[in-house]
Design an enzyme around this catalytic site. Structure first.
Site, mmCIF file in Angstrom:
data_model
loop_
_atom_site.group_PDB
_atom_site.id
_atom_site.type_symbol
_atom_site.label_atom_id
_atom_site.label_comp_id
_atom_site.label_asym_id
_atom_site.label_seq_id
_atom_site.Cartn_x
_atom_site.Cartn_y
_atom_site.Cartn_z
ATOM 1 N N PHE A 149 0.811 -1.230 0.000
ATOM 2 C CA PHE A 149 0.000 0.000 0.000
ATOM 3 C C PHE A 149 0.838 1.271 0.000
ATOM 4 C CE2 PHE A 149 0.862 -0.148 4.578
ATOM 5 C CZ PHE A 149 1.050 1.194 4.862
ATOM 6 N N LYS A 173 -1.145 -7.187 -9.312
ATOM 7 C CA LYS A 173 -2.138 -7.237 -8.228
ATOM 8 C C LYS A 173 -1.710 -6.148 -7.233
ATOM 9 C CE LYS A 173 -2.927 -8.389 -4.386
ATOM 10 N NZ LYS A 173 -3.354 -7.370 -3.382
ATOM 11 N N SER A 226 5.400 -6.938 3.304
ATOM 12 C CA SER A 226 5.973 -7.256 4.614
ATOM 13 C C SER A 226 6.767 -8.570 4.553
ATOM 14 C CB SER A 226 4.846 -7.366 5.640
ATOM 15 O OG SER A 226 3.961 -8.388 5.245
ATOM 16 N N CYS A 281 9.514 1.842 3.379
ATOM 17 C CA CYS A 281 10.444 0.752 3.693
ATOM 18 C C CYS A 281 11.849 1.293 3.894
ATOM 19 C CB CYS A 281 10.441 -0.281 2.592
ATOM 20 S SG CYS A 281 11.018 0.420 1.052
ATOM 21 N N GLU A 382 9.267 -4.077 12.921
ATOM 22 C CA GLU A 382 8.962 -2.923 12.074
ATOM 23 C C GLU A 382 7.640 -2.309 12.532
ATOM 24 O OE1 GLU A 382 7.749 -3.760 7.978
ATOM 25 O OE2 GLU A 382 8.973 -2.066 7.329
#
Ligand code: NAD
Length: 497
Positions: A149, A173, A226, A281, A382
């Site tokens: 996202f 996707k 993730s 990230c 994280e």
């Protein structure tokens, strides 16, 4: 209500599933759209169409593919305001930051315009007497991409422009939380002249992802998200004999040396820790204060965190927008609660921020922890929010060890005026992307992006030369054109003479 569908074979497609996901505007907390969550048969149909398109597209000369990509680049530039607003309305990040992320994606498209140069191959005349040898890179087929996202334009654009430039066709996707930007890009690519079936989007969740992993006609999967899902993709794609690159989560450290320009380090850290509300990230979520710099660092940074301007992404004065969803907001707040329980010192607490007129938005103010230690979960895991942890260490070697011992190895940076410290850091650190007096060392499009350790499963990084290698396979041809003299069979290992 706006319904986001699929994009298959150049057309908007409703598909066979009526399952839907809700899409909220994070600034207001209002649901503004719904997205179709596709089925296995939707995915299989997209792959079937992409496979047919591959037959033609893979034979289109690279220069002609590049011309279409160049038109796509122009259309992205022309539509950049609309694309940026789509990012802001579904992700929540502030307008200028969203525009910057679109530009970083656009740079990959610019790089892809030079694909004929990248696919030139190598040729050696006379590897043996009258024998020539050459290597060429050929496309793989229908490639698939699964994206997160946090960069709804940039991360898909790390993948599909490169794959398509190399002669592949592609099924994307996107994240079900913010798919509109990718859909708009698909329409623009068609407008640029891309033949139907070359670029397809199937929206959805795990069901579509699993269908990708099982589909026998997909030879390569690119994933960003993730770490637990990256590992799942890596294992299952490989089990099904696919080439795979799966980029995962991160915990990026910024080392602040006692000799550094502290103003620069503080400003760098502010952008790197709190930009995009920490949902990057490459966000710096750990500041490693070396020697005696800790007090000054925490003092200066805390003042700036307290005065951070939090607000809706479309407000030009906002420095930090909301988080992506209510669930994610609760998760990040949960980590701040946990840090307090674990005994870290919460210097700035952004948990209770309230914005007039935006009471239902997913806002959290900047949070700053001091005296975080390596056994704490807020250090190990994280958080993916605007939470910076300061860890104090005695010297450079301890800082190096701390980072090298962490399970993630995406990005890191060091602030110092000492060339030897900077060079040793770059040489010894077990991390894929390193900055020296640079807060977010994201490689430009003509280099490649990727981390080490549990931040990337697979061998190849994304875009740039690594992208070309991932989306092509090498073929080496050795040839001789006999001039009438027929040779006898040879039964020994050939050695070129
Ligand atoms: P995520 O892993 O939840 O989702 C990523 C993709 O996987 C989405 O398309 C989602 O639909 C799909 N997915 C989610 N759960 C799944 C499941 N159980 N089975 C199959 N597919 C599933 O990640 P996110 O929350 O969208 O993105 C944030 C994460 O992405 C962070 O960890 C961040 O560090 C990481 N990220 C990494 C990089 C990188 O380059 N290393 C870049 C951007 C984001």
């Amino acid at each position: 209500m706006n319904l986001i569908q699929h994009f298959i074979d150049g057309k908007v497609f409703t598909g066979s599933s009526d399952r839907k996901g809700k899409i909220f505007n994070p600034a207001t907390g209002k649901q503004e759209s719904a997205v179709l969550l596709g089925s296995k048969s939707d995915l299989d149909l997209a792959v079937e169409k992409a496979k047919i398109a591959f037959g033609t597209w893979s034979n289109v000369p690279a220069i002609q593919r590049a011309r279409i990509i160049f038109k796509f680049k122009e259309l992205i530039e022309k539509n950049s305001d609309e694309l940026t607003k789509l990012i802001v309305s579904e992700h929540g990040k502030v307008y200028e930051d969203a525009k910057g992320s679109l530009t970083r994606g656009l740079e990959v498209v610019e790089f892809a315009c030079g694909i004929p140069q990248m696919l030139k191959g190598e040729f050696t005349e006379n590897v043996g007497t009258n024998i020539d040898s050459w290597s060429t890179r050929q496309p793989l087929g229908v490639c698939a991409g699964i994206t997160p996202f946090n960069f709804p334009a940039m991360v898909p654009m790390w993948m599909f422009p490169m794959a398509i430039a190399c002669g592949n066709t592609f099924v994307l996707k996107p994240s079900e939380k913010d798919p509109s930007c990718a859909m708009k890009l698909a329409h623009l690519f068609k407008e640029a002249g891309l033949p139907d079936g070359v670029f397809n989007i199937v929206n959805g969740d795990k069901e579509v992802v699993d269908a990708i992993l099982q589909n026998k006609d997909i030879p390569a999967v690119s994933f960003v998200g993730s770490t637990p899902i990256a590992k799942y993709i890596y294992e299952n794609a490989a089990k099904n004999e696919k080439r795979v690159q799966a980029l995962g989560g991160a915990k990026n450290h910024c080392v602040v040396m006692p000799d550094c320009d502290l103003d620069q380090a503080v400003n760098g850290l502010m952008g790197a820790a709190y930009g995009s509300a920490g949902e990057r990230c490459m966000a710096q979520s750990v500041a490693v204060a070396v020697g005696n710099i800790g007090d000054d660092l925490v003092d200066q940074i805390s003042k700036k965190v307290e005065s951070l301007k939090v607000g809706p992404g479309m407000d030009k004065t906002s420095e930090m927008g909301p988080l992506v969803t209510k669930e994610h907001l609760e998760r990040v707040k949960g980590y701040v609660d946990l840090g307090v329980k674990e005994g870290a010192k919460l210097v700035v607490d952004g948990r209770d921020i309230k914005l007039q007129g935006y009471e239902n938005g997913y806002y959290i103010g900047g949070c700053l922890f001091d005296y975080v230690t390596k056994d704490m979960r807020i250090y190990k895991e994280e958080i993916f929010g605007p939470v910076l942890s300061v860890v104090r260490v005695n010297n450079f070697d301890e800082a190096l060890q701390l980072i090298n011992d962490h399970e993630f190895g995406n990005g890191t940076s060091i602030y110092t005026r000492d060339g030897d410290a900077g060079r040793t850091f770059a040489n010894k650190i077990k991390v894929g992307m390193v900055g020296i007096n640079i807060p977010i060392p994201v490689p430009v499009a003509y280099h490649s992006f990727g981390g080490w350790k549990r931040s990337l499963f697979g061998d190849q990084h994304m875009h740039g030369p690594e992208g070309v290698r991932f989306y092509t396979k090498l073929k080496t041809i050795t040839s001789r054109w006999p001039s009438g003299v027929r040779s006898n069979p040879e039964f020994i290992m050939p050695v070129m003479k």
